[in-house]
Design a protein around this motif. Structure first.
Motif, short mmCIF file in Angstrom:
data_model
loop_
_atom_site.label_atom_id
_atom_site.label_comp_id
_atom_site.label_asym_id
_atom_site.label_seq_id
_atom_site.Cartn_x
_atom_site.Cartn_y
_atom_site.Cartn_z
N ALA A 356 -10.40 -6.92 12.30
CA ALA A 356 -11.82 -7.19 12.51
C ALA A 356 -12.06 -8.67 12.75
O ALA A 356 -12.89 -9.05 13.61
CB ALA A 356 -12.62 -6.70 11.31
N SER A 357 -11.37 -9.53 12.03
CA SER A 357 -11.55 -10.97 12.21
C SER A 357 -11.12 -11.41 13.61
O SER A 357 -11.61 -12.43 14.12
CB SER A 357 -10.73 -11.73 11.17
N ALA A 358 -10.22 -10.65 14.22
CA ALA A 358 -9.77 -10.98 15.58
C ALA A 358 -10.60 -10.30 16.66
O ALA A 358 -10.30 -10.42 17.84
CB ALA A 358 -8.30 -10.58 15.74
N GLY A 359 -11.63 -9.58 16.24
CA GLY A 359 -12.48 -8.90 17.21
C GLY A 359 -11.96 -7.56 17.66
O GLY A 359 -12.33 -7.06 18.73
N LEU A 360 -11.09 -6.96 16.85
CA LEU A 360 -10.51 -5.65 17.17
C LEU A 360 -11.09 -4.59 16.25
O LEU A 360 -11.36 -4.87 15.08
CB LEU A 360 -8.98 -5.69 17.03
N ARG A 361 -11.22 -3.40 16.75
CA ARG A 361 -11.84 -2.31 16.00
C ARG A 361 -10.82 -1.20 15.75
O ARG A 361 -10.12 -0.77 16.66
CB ARG A 361 -13.03 -1.76 16.76
N VAL A 362 -10.75 -0.72 14.50
CA VAL A 362 -9.88 0.40 14.16
C VAL A 362 -10.56 1.69 14.61
O VAL A 362 -11.63 2.03 14.11
CB VAL A 362 -9.59 0.45 12.65
N GLN A 363 -9.91 2.41 15.52
CA GLN A 363 -10.48 3.66 16.04
C GLN A 363 -9.81 4.88 15.42
O GLN A 363 -10.46 5.91 15.23
CB GLN A 363 -10.31 3.71 17.57
N GLU A 364 -8.52 4.79 15.16
CA GLU A 364 -7.80 5.89 14.51
C GLU A 364 -6.83 5.31 13.51
O GLU A 364 -6.32 4.19 13.68
CB GLU A 364 -7.04 6.74 15.53
N ASN A 365 -6.56 6.08 12.45
CA ASN A 365 -5.68 5.59 11.39
C ASN A 365 -5.09 6.80 10.68
O ASN A 365 -5.71 7.38 9.81
CB ASN A 365 -6.48 4.71 10.42
N ASP A 366 -3.90 7.20 11.09
CA ASP A 366 -3.28 8.42 10.56
C ASP A 366 -2.00 8.10 9.81
O ASP A 366 -1.17 7.31 10.29
CB ASP A 366 -2.96 9.38 11.71
N GLY A 367 -1.83 8.71 8.64
CA GLY A 367 -0.65 8.47 7.83
C GLY A 367 0.26 9.68 7.77
O GLY A 367 -0.20 10.82 7.82
N TYR A 368 1.58 9.41 7.64
CA TYR A 368 2.54 10.51 7.52
C TYR A 368 3.79 10.05 6.78
O TYR A 368 4.91 10.18 7.23
CB TYR A 368 2.86 11.10 8.90
N GLY A 369 3.57 9.52 5.58
CA GLY A 369 4.67 8.97 4.79
C GLY A 369 5.78 9.95 4.50
O GLY A 369 6.95 9.56 4.40
N GLY A 370 5.45 11.24 4.34
CA GLY A 370 6.48 12.23 4.08
C GLY A 370 7.50 12.32 5.20
O GLY A 370 8.67 12.64 4.97
N HIS A 371 7.07 12.04 6.42
CA HIS A 371 7.99 12.06 7.56
C HIS A 371 8.98 10.89 7.49
O HIS A 371 10.12 11.02 7.95
CB HIS A 371 7.20 12.01 8.86
N TYR A 372 8.52 9.77 6.92
CA TYR A 372 9.46 8.65 6.78
C TYR A 372 10.50 8.96 5.71
O TYR A 372 11.69 8.62 5.86
CB TYR A 372 8.72 7.35 6.44
N ALA A 373 10.09 9.60 4.63
CA ALA A 373 11.06 10.00 3.62
C ALA A 373 12.14 10.89 4.22
O ALA A 373 13.33 10.74 3.93
CB ALA A 373 10.35 10.72 2.47
N GLU A 374 11.72 11.80 5.10
CA GLU A 374 12.68 12.69 5.75
C GLU A 374 13.58 11.93 6.71
O GLU A 374 14.79 12.18 6.78
CB GLU A 374 11.92 13.80 6.48
N THR A 375 13.02 10.99 7.47
CA THR A 375 13.82 10.17 8.37
C THR A 375 14.88 9.39 7.60
O THR A 375 16.05 9.36 7.98
CB THR A 375 12.91 9.17 9.13
N LEU A 376 14.46 8.77 6.50
CA LEU A 376 15.39 7.99 5.68
C LEU A 376 16.47 8.86 5.06
O LEU A 376 17.62 8.43 4.92
CB LEU A 376 14.61 7.24 4.61
#
Length: 439
Positions: A356-376
């Motif tokens: 926001a300080s840089a003039g950018l707007r968050v439009q989408e924000n999706d999490g999938y931590g369980g997929h990283y556990a599986e990748t690791l």
């Protein structure tokens, strides 16, 4: 250079009996691993207090713990066997979690299920030390050395220490796409044969978020070994990709040439702060963790500066809870010392505030931590199944144990929910041609 590991086995190596293991410290290279070799030097009083605190904390967790030759305590959970209790407690008393990791590197403790044991500890991390003693955190939690700050010179050295270890080393446990970030699976649990497709699904989703297609001028910050740039070029995009890793750049360029996309992609050995030009889209995958808190404003200002009005930025970022980030942001950890110097995992709130300080707007924000556990998990099983190959590349047993601990430690963080991974879409406001304003 190896770019594929498709001919190797799929399962991890079985757990060897504790009695069959010898202490890595007996064979440690003291010049390379001085703090592992010389062992802990904490005072007797401090070690005794640490022993009391740690034993009481472990007693209430779903773990079985055997200290030395004593029988295991506890009735459920993974078995942790501490071969050298005195050294184990001295290390923790002197250096906290750094000492805990170095004790594993030294072979002073083992677990039949390292990820399971570390997941239990991660889920109870804030409750392991009594609240009154948490105020004394500074007595064992070291502050980050100034030499690891991500100045232009410091960032190059920090990246070199991890990503320039050896392309062949990373090829041991990465899939044929040579992608070193979280995959996105169709189903879990996954098998090794699912991983390359899951990496492509992750990459394609990021390219879709950024609106990358024919004619797109795309900037990639953090090349990796070139798979995202390759897939963007296949869509018809013109790509500039920047990296600070010489080893990664060389292999990425070779892979792009082999795929017939060298004319559409330029891979530059360049810091993100030095990039020039204007781009329709920016993609950066798990690079913000290496930026460092001091430089987050510069990072987001750079993204905004390089992006056309109305442009799109797709970030993939590992995150942690905001309160934990604030509590640990100045702490020097085992990960900083041995794996990722100079980094800090941001929170979702920190990303939003800096954007926001840089003039950018968050439009989408999706999490999938369980997929990283599986990748690791898939990476870890692949790595631990090949100790002889690791040794043939010139990496000793302490390094191998360090890398096993690193992969298990990270997997546990995601399984416990302490860490998450998110895909974030940022946009820059479009400028109105009619009034020159921002709409």
């Amino acid at each position: 250079m190896k770019t594929s590991v498709s001919d190797r086995t799929e399962t991890g190596a079985p757990f060897a009996p504790f009695a069959a293991r010898t202490t890595a410290r007996e064979r440690v290279d003291a010049a390379r691993w001085p703090d592992v070799a010389r062992g802990p030097r904490g005072s007797a009083v401090r070690t005794a207090v640490t022993r009391l605190i740690v034993r009481r904390a472990l007693a209430v967790l779903p773990l079985r713990v055997a200290l030395g030759e004593a029988p295991a305590t506890g009735e459920e959970g993974p078995l942790v066997r501490v071969h050298d209790p005195d050294a184990f407690f001295r290390r923790i008393g002197t250096d906290g979690l750094i000492g805990f990791g170095e004790s594993y590197m030294a072979g002073e403790w083992e677990a039949d299920d390292p990820v399971g044991a570390l997941t239990v500890l991660a889920r109870h991390l804030t409750a392991l030390v009594p609240r009154p003693l948490q105020r004394l955190r500074g007595a064992w939690a070291h502050r980050r050395p100034s030499g690891q700050r991500n100045t232009l010179e410091g960032a190059r050295e920090n990246i070199h220490r991890h990503y320039d270890l050896s392309n062949e080393l990373f090829a041991l446990f990465l899939d044929r796409t040579m992608t070193y970030s979280s995959a996105l699976f169709r189903k879990r649990p996954a098998t090794w044969s699912d991983l390359a497709d899951a990496q492509h699904r992750k990459i394609d989703r990021l390219l879709d978020l950024a609106g990358v297609g024919a004619g797109t001028r795309l900037l990639e910050i953090g090349t990796g070994w070139g798979e995202l740039a390759l897939r963007a070029a296949a869509r018809g995009a013109r790509v500039v990709s920047v990296t600070l890793s010489q080893e990664q750049r060389e292999l990425a360029m070779a892979r792009l040439a082999q795929a017939g996309h060298a004319d559409r992609v330029s891979v530059e050995l360049c810091d993100y702060r030095q990039v020039t030009g204007v781009y329709d889209a920016v993609v950066s995958v798990e690079m913000i963790e290496a930026v460092g808190e001091d430089y987050w404003p510069v990072y987001f200002d750079t993204l905004a500066r390089l992006l056309v009005p109305g442009g799109r930025i797709a970030l993939q970022a590992i995150t942690m809870p905001h309160d934990r980030m604030l509590a640990t942001r100045t702490t020097y950890t085992w990960i900083h010392k041995y794996i990722f110097p100079g980094g800090l995992i941001p929170s979702v709130e920190a990303i939003g505030q800096c954007a926001a300080s840089a003039g950018l707007r968050v439009q989408e924000n999706d999490g999938y931590g369980g997929h990283y556990a599986e990748t690791l998990r898939l990476w870890r099983e692949r790595f631990t199944d090949q100790p002889a190959t690791v040794a043939s590349l010139g990496f000793d047993e302490v390094f191998r144990r360090m890398w096993e601990f690193y992969l298990a430690y990270c997997e546990a963080g995601f399984r416990a929910g302490y860490l998450d991974v998110r895909q974030v879409l940022l946009t820059k406001a479009a400028t109105s041609a009619r009034d020159g304003g921002v709409r």
